[in-house]
Design a protein around this motif. Structure first.
Motif, PDB file in Angstrom:
ATOM      1  N   SER A 115       0.821  -1.219   0.000  1.00  0.00           N
ATOM      2  CA  SER A 115       0.000   0.000   0.000  1.00  0.00           C
ATOM      3  C   SER A 115       0.852   1.264   0.000  1.00  0.00           C
ATOM      4  CB  SER A 115      -0.936   0.014   1.216  1.00  0.00           C
ATOM      5  OG  SER A 115      -0.196   0.139   2.424  1.00  0.00           O
ATOM      6  N   THR A 144      -0.147   4.809  -1.367  1.00  0.00           N
ATOM      7  CA  THR A 144      -1.133   5.646  -0.681  1.00  0.00           C
ATOM      8  C   THR A 144      -0.470   6.745   0.144  1.00  0.00           C
ATOM      9  OG1 THR A 144      -1.240   4.187   1.265  1.00  0.00           O
ATOM     10  CG2 THR A 144      -2.731   3.704  -0.565  1.00  0.00           C
ATOM     11  N   THR A 149      -6.421   6.963   1.330  1.00  0.00           N
ATOM     12  CA  THR A 149      -5.727   6.009   0.456  1.00  0.00           C
ATOM     13  C   THR A 149      -4.900   6.717  -0.628  1.00  0.00           C
ATOM     14  OG1 THR A 149      -7.486   5.697  -1.226  1.00  0.00           O
ATOM     15  CG2 THR A 149      -7.594   4.326   0.774  1.00  0.00           C
ATOM     16  N   GLY A 150      -4.516   7.950  -0.389  1.00  0.00           N
ATOM     17  CA  GLY A 150      -3.724   8.695  -1.363  1.00  0.00           C
ATOM     18  C   GLY A 150      -4.490   9.021  -2.635  1.00  0.00           C
ATOM     19  N   LEU A 198      -6.290   6.532  -4.095  1.00  0.00           N
ATOM     20  CA  LEU A 198      -6.345   5.278  -4.851  1.00  0.00           C
ATOM     21  C   LEU A 198      -7.785   4.842  -5.074  1.00  0.00           C
ATOM     22  CD1 LEU A 198      -4.861   2.839  -6.123  1.00  0.00           C
ATOM     23  CD2 LEU A 198      -4.929   1.765  -3.857  1.00  0.00           C
ATOM     24  N   GLU A 224     -11.884   7.835  -2.004  1.00  0.00           N
ATOM     25  CA  GLU A 224     -11.645   9.189  -1.497  1.00  0.00           C
ATOM     26  C   GLU A 224     -12.778  10.130  -1.885  1.00  0.00           C
ATOM     27  OE1 GLU A 224     -10.105   9.439  -5.684  1.00  0.00           O
ATOM     28  OE2 GLU A 224     -10.290   7.930  -4.095  1.00  0.00           O
ATOM     29  N   SER A 279       1.599   4.655   5.137  1.00  0.00           N
ATOM     30  CA  SER A 279       0.672   4.204   4.107  1.00  0.00           C
ATOM     31  C   SER A 279      -0.609   3.733   4.774  1.00  0.00           C
ATOM     32  CB  SER A 279       1.294   3.078   3.288  1.00  0.00           C
ATOM     33  OG  SER A 279       1.622   1.979   4.118  1.00  0.00           O
ATOM     34  N   SER A 280      -1.644   3.541   3.978  1.00  0.00           N
ATOM     35  CA  SER A 280      -2.956   3.226   4.557  1.00  0.00           C
ATOM     36  C   SER A 280      -3.074   1.782   5.014  1.00  0.00           C
ATOM     37  CB  SER A 280      -4.053   3.526   3.535  1.00  0.00           C
ATOM     38  OG  SER A 280      -3.936   2.676   2.416  1.00  0.00           O
ATOM     39  N   MET A 286      -7.159  -0.165   2.207  1.00  0.00           N
ATOM     40  CA  MET A 286      -7.378  -0.065   0.766  1.00  0.00           C
ATOM     41  C   MET A 286      -8.565  -0.924   0.347  1.00  0.00           C
ATOM     42  SD  MET A 286      -3.769   0.145  -1.299  1.00  0.00           S
ATOM     43  CE  MET A 286      -3.426  -1.585  -1.071  1.00  0.00           C
TER      44      MET A 286
END
Length: 364
Positions: free
Chosen positions: A51, A54, A62-63, A65, A68, A340-341, A346
């Motif tokens: 992940s 992210t 989640t950046g 991904l 969102e 990261s998530s 995710m």
């Protein structure tokens, strides 16, 4: 020969200028993206975090991904960036959502027509034009209850573009790695053929009629007068039927400078695609007269790969380069203390997004 720049500034390019579709353009997603997923797995093993991308945009869920909120990304914009974003309002469907929507529009300075779209979603699903109060009432009712939706200014400019932006944390300036012009396909009436017959007769639409027929089900028996044009889609998305053209030639120092000014005003944003509308491609090259529709994170792609002239090899090279960059940026942000998530987050975000998208109405 007509100059392509001039052509795209005033009208869509001639179908004769490029292949109708590429060899892989409408492959099933699981076929096309399998090598991309395998490459992601290899990078995840190398960096010991599946992940990690992210963290490339660590302030976004989640950046960017999946799962969102579109408005939450736009909300992060500072005063400089906000000037380039089309005004919008957000509300949740439910009791009295029409008066609440009208009140939100007034506070945001919006007037009809506006674009109604889900706040969580992708691929243009559920994006519709609301032209008056009655259509807004119907549009809100078409969504499930307790769904976050956006109302956004309908930008009057005729050129929709996607600009892919990457800026490494150690760099003051980012770069535009892709610029795609999104063309809305049209049917032109001949005075005797129905809309359905025109779709099956067109060199491109007859190859993918399933994309257009459901959206036009109420007009399939209509006969368009001679010369009358009918746009087939509003949402500028490839899987919804828009036609994409690689316009990397229009990436100029002036445009890069303008995009850098905007994107540096969004905290810790390093990787994603800007969807915008421009008054003309000439103005876009000068970094002028465009408005941003939305900003997408690490789940977005460089959409020039869907240009019919792009080879499969080039498409995968582009995909691999961009995902490699997300891991590189994520690794750098991890060293800065961002996390990261995680794979389970995710997965939960993806499942929530998928569940919501299944409930959305058909897009315009």
């Amino acid at each position: 020969m007509t100059d392509m720049t001039t052509t795209l500034d005033h009208r869509p390019p001639s179908p004769a200028a490029a292949p109708t579709v590429s060899a892989f353009e409408f492959w099933p997603g699981w076929i096309f993206y399998t090598p991309v997923v395998l490459y992601w797995i290899v990078l995840g093993l190398w960096y010991r975090d599946f992940s990690l991308p992210t963290a490339a945009n660590p302030r976004i869920e989640t950046g960017g991904l999946c799962g969102e909120s579109k408005s939450s990304i736009l909300d992060m914009a500072g005063d400089v960036a906000r000037e380039w974003i089309a005004p919008y309002a957000v509300l949740t469907t439910g009791d009295n959502d029409l008066p609440r929507a009208l009140d939100a529009m007034e506070k945001a300075g919006l007037s009809f027509p506006v674009v109604l779209k889900p706040d969580i979603g992708c691929n243009g699903t559920g994006v519709r034009i609301m032209r008056d109060v009655d259509s807004l009432r119907t549009g809100l009712a078409a969504f499930g209850r307790n769904v976050a939706v956006m109302l956004q200014h309908l930008i009057p400019y005729g050129h929709e573009v996607g600009l892919f932006y990457i800026r490494h944390p150690d760099e003051a300036e980012g770069r535009i790695t892709s610029l795609t012009y999104k063309e809305v396909p049209h049917l032109t009436g001949d005075g005797h053929s129905t809309v359905e017959e025109l779709i099956h007769a067109d060199a491109r639409t007859r190859l993918v009629p399933h994309i257009y027929l459901p959206r036009l089900k109420d007009r399939l028996r209509d006969v368009l007068p001679l010369g009358q044009s009918l746009p087939l889609v509003f949402a500028g998305n490839h899987c919804k039927g828009s036609i994409f053209h690689d316009r990397a030639v229009d990436i100029t120092p002036a445009l890069v400078a303008r995009v850098n000014t905007i994107m540096r005003d969004i905290p810790d944003f390093h990787f994603g695609r800007i969807d915008a509308k421009a008054q003309s491609l000439a103005a876009l090259r000068r970094g002028e007269d465009f408005q941003i529709i939305e900003i997408n994170g690490v789940g977005s792609e460089a959409t020039h790969i869907w240009d019919a002239r792009t080879t499969l090899r080039d498409a995968y090279a582009t995909q691999f380069m961009h995902y490699r960059e997300t891991f590189r940026i994520g690794a750098r942000k991890r060293r800065d203390g961002w996390k990261s998530s995680g794979a389970m987050t995710m997965l939960r975000s993806w499942l929530r997004q998928r569940r919501l998208m299944a409930s959305y109405p058909l897009n315009d």
